[in-house]
Motif scaffolding. Structure first.
Motif, PDB file in Angstrom:
ATOM      1  N   THR A 202       1.046  -1.424   0.296  1.00 29.14           N
ATOM      2  CA  THR A 202      -0.106   0.103  -0.043  1.00 29.14           C
ATOM      3  C   THR A 202       0.534   1.612   0.239  1.00 29.14           C
ATOM      4  N   PHE A 203       0.463   2.311  -0.343  1.00 32.69           N
ATOM      5  CA  PHE A 203       0.724   3.645  -1.157  1.00 32.69           C
ATOM      6  C   PHE A 203       0.340   4.655   0.066  1.00 32.69           C
ATOM      7  N   ASN A 204      -0.657   4.344   0.875  1.00 24.62           N
ATOM      8  CA  ASN A 204      -1.337   4.552   1.967  1.00 24.62           C
ATOM      9  C   ASN A 204      -0.075   5.773   3.007  1.00 24.62           C
ATOM     10  N   ARG A 205      -0.156   6.888   2.790  1.00 22.36           N
ATOM     11  CA  ARG A 205       0.505   8.004   4.057  1.00 22.36           C
ATOM     12  C   ARG A 205       1.763   7.862   3.833  1.00 22.36           C
ATOM     13  N   ALA A 206       2.593   7.460   2.615  1.00 20.57           N
ATOM     14  CA  ALA A 206       3.716   7.464   2.449  1.00 20.57           C
ATOM     15  C   ALA A 206       4.233   8.919   2.037  1.00 20.57           C
ATOM     16  N   ALA A 207       5.231   9.380   2.477  1.00 18.55           N
ATOM     17  CA  ALA A 207       5.658  10.472   1.902  1.00 18.55           C
ATOM     18  C   ALA A 207       7.142  10.041   1.177  1.00 18.55           C
ATOM     19  N   MET A 208       6.667  11.106  -0.052  1.00 14.27           N
ATOM     20  CA  MET A 208       7.866  10.183  -0.942  1.00 14.27           C
ATOM     21  C   MET A 208       8.493  11.477  -1.161  1.00 14.27           C
ATOM     22  N   GLY A 209       9.706  11.283  -1.330  1.00 12.49           N
ATOM     23  CA  GLY A 209      11.145  11.978  -2.352  1.00 12.49           C
ATOM     24  C   GLY A 209      11.850  12.052  -3.126  1.00 12.49           C
ATOM     25  N   TRP A 210      12.356  12.916  -3.520  1.00 12.75           N
ATOM     26  CA  TRP A 210      13.222  13.208  -4.534  1.00 12.75           C
ATOM     27  C   TRP A 210      14.819  12.843  -4.686  1.00 12.75           C
ATOM     28  N   PHE A 211      15.841  12.249  -5.185  1.00 14.67           N
ATOM     29  CA  PHE A 211      17.067  12.815  -4.771  1.00 14.67           C
ATOM     30  C   PHE A 211      17.690  12.919  -5.943  1.00 14.67           C
TER      31      PHE A 211
ATOM     32  N   GLU B 285      21.507  13.123  -2.938  1.00 11.65           N
ATOM     33  CA  GLU B 285      21.320  15.142  -2.469  1.00 11.65           C
ATOM     34  C   GLU B 285      19.983  15.024  -2.327  1.00 11.65           C
ATOM     35  N   PHE B 286      19.475  15.287  -1.377  1.00  3.95           N
ATOM     36  CA  PHE B 286      17.948  15.783  -1.226  1.00  3.95           C
ATOM     37  C   PHE B 286      17.761  16.887  -2.313  1.00  3.95           C
ATOM     38  N   VAL B 287      16.764  16.748  -2.876  1.00  2.54           N
ATOM     39  CA  VAL B 287      15.901  17.703  -3.856  1.00  2.54           C
ATOM     40  C   VAL B 287      14.761  17.831  -3.542  1.00  2.54           C
ATOM     41  N   ALA B 288      13.971  17.330  -3.152  1.00  5.75           N
ATOM     42  CA  ALA B 288      12.373  17.449  -2.540  1.00  5.75           C
ATOM     43  C   ALA B 288      11.607  16.778  -1.765  1.00  5.75           C
ATOM     44  N   TYR B 289      11.036  17.103  -1.230  1.00  3.47           N
ATOM     45  CA  TYR B 289       9.682  16.016  -0.752  1.00  3.47           C
ATOM     46  C   TYR B 289       8.764  16.301  -0.460  1.00  3.47           C
ATOM     47  N   ILE B 290       7.234  15.177  -0.863  1.00  5.27           N
ATOM     48  CA  ILE B 290       6.177  15.595  -0.813  1.00  5.27           C
ATOM     49  C   ILE B 290       5.115  15.107   0.121  1.00  5.27           C
ATOM     50  N   THR B 291       4.150  14.985   1.508  1.00  5.35           N
ATOM     51  CA  THR B 291       3.649  14.086   2.267  1.00  5.35           C
ATOM     52  C   THR B 291       2.933  13.853   2.073  1.00  5.35           C
ATOM     53  N   TRP B 292       2.185  12.936   2.396  1.00  4.26           N
ATOM     54  CA  TRP B 292       1.380  11.807   1.559  1.00  4.26           C
ATOM     55  C   TRP B 292       0.033  12.913   1.955  1.00  4.26           C
ATOM     56  N   SER B 293      -0.386  13.683   2.114  1.00  2.00           N
ATOM     57  CA  SER B 293      -1.715  14.447   1.803  1.00  2.00           C
ATOM     58  C   SER B 293      -1.815  15.651   0.835  1.00  2.00           C
ATOM     59  N   ALA B 294      -0.215  15.538   0.642  1.00  2.00           N
ATOM     60  CA  ALA B 294       0.650  17.093  -0.336  1.00  2.00           C
ATOM     61  C   ALA B 294       0.867  18.477   0.225  1.00  2.00           C
ATOM     62  N   GLY B 295       0.246  18.093   2.142  1.00  2.00           N
ATOM     63  CA  GLY B 295       0.113  19.482   2.725  1.00  2.00           C
ATOM     64  C   GLY B 295       1.724  19.844   3.033  1.00  2.00           C
ATOM     65  N   SER B 296       2.112  19.037   2.796  1.00  7.52           N
ATOM     66  CA  SER B 296       4.028  19.988   2.571  1.00  7.52           C
ATOM     67  C   SER B 296       4.654  19.503   1.782  1.00  7.52           C
TER      68      SER B 296
ATOM     69  N   CYS C 294      14.017   8.233  -7.275  1.00  9.08           N
ATOM     70  CA  CYS C 294      12.452   8.781  -5.566  1.00  9.08           C
ATOM     71  C   CYS C 294      12.538   7.693  -4.882  1.00  9.08           C
ATOM     72  N   GLY C 295      12.158   8.204  -3.753  1.00  8.76           N
ATOM     73  CA  GLY C 295      11.467   7.206  -2.868  1.00  8.76           C
ATOM     74  C   GLY C 295      10.983   7.408  -1.718  1.00  8.76           C
ATOM     75  N   ALA C 296      10.358   6.148  -0.972  1.00  6.60           N
ATOM     76  CA  ALA C 296       8.796   5.959  -0.321  1.00  6.60           C
ATOM     77  C   ALA C 296       9.674   5.667   1.254  1.00  6.60           C
ATOM     78  N   THR C 297       8.974   6.832   2.587  1.00  9.29           N
ATOM     79  CA  THR C 297       9.346   6.366   3.721  1.00  9.29           C
ATOM     80  C   THR C 297       7.705   7.012   4.148  1.00  9.29           C
ATOM     81  N   TRP C 298       7.990   6.016   5.403  1.00  6.69           N
ATOM     82  CA  TRP C 298       6.233   6.192   6.085  1.00  6.69           C
ATOM     83  C   TRP C 298       7.410   6.862   7.437  1.00  6.69           C
ATOM     84  N   ASP C 299       8.253   6.845   7.413  1.00 11.64           N
ATOM     85  CA  ASP C 299       9.304   7.873   8.985  1.00 11.64           C
ATOM     86  C   ASP C 299       9.734   8.691   8.515  1.00 11.64           C
ATOM     87  N   TYR C 300       8.807  10.134   9.053  1.00  9.66           N
ATOM     88  CA  TYR C 300       8.139  11.189   8.899  1.00  9.66           C
ATOM     89  C   TYR C 300       9.436  12.193   9.294  1.00  9.66           C
TER      90      TYR C 300
END
Length: 124
Positions: free
Chosen positions: A28-37, A46-57, A96-102
């Protein structure tokens, strides 16, 4: 397990644009934050950008602010990175990476799953 597949990389002239996609499947992709490096030859990832599950951040590294935009479509399980005004120094393999650790979404070690990467080359 989560499988991530990046696409959209290529060769572009300075000032041009590319749109990267990262499609997720599997667990499940639910609740995962996603990042681009990104990783350039001879340099660390190197970190480029991230987006939270709700895209609120969303958050960007300083060097891409105002040029790159991260977004996501949870129904399609896809994250995007729109890259405008590209510069030669943006040349790298983008992951791209996926994490549930915020706890710190800017740290690559916090991400549990990674794609294989897509090459972006910006010529001057």
């Amino acid at each position: 397990q989560v499988q991530l597949v990046e696409s959209g990389g290529g060769l572009v002239q300075a000032g041009g644009s590319l749109r990267l996609s990262c499609a997720a499947s599997g667990r499940t992709f639910n609740r995962a934050a996603m990042g681009w490096f990104r990783q350039a030859p001879g340099k660390s990832r190197e970190f480029v950008a991230y987006i939270t599950w709700s895209a609120g951040s969303t958050y960007y590294t300083d060097s891409v602010k105002g040029r790159f935009t991260i977004s996501r479509d949870n129904a399609k399980k896809t994250v995007y990175l729109q890259m405008n005004s590209l510069k030669p120094e943006d040349t790298a393999v983008y992951y791209c990476g996926a994490t549930w650790d915020y706890s710190d979404l800017r740290q690559w070690a916090k991400y549990e799953y990674w794609g294989q990467g897509t090459q972006v080359t910006v010529s001057s």
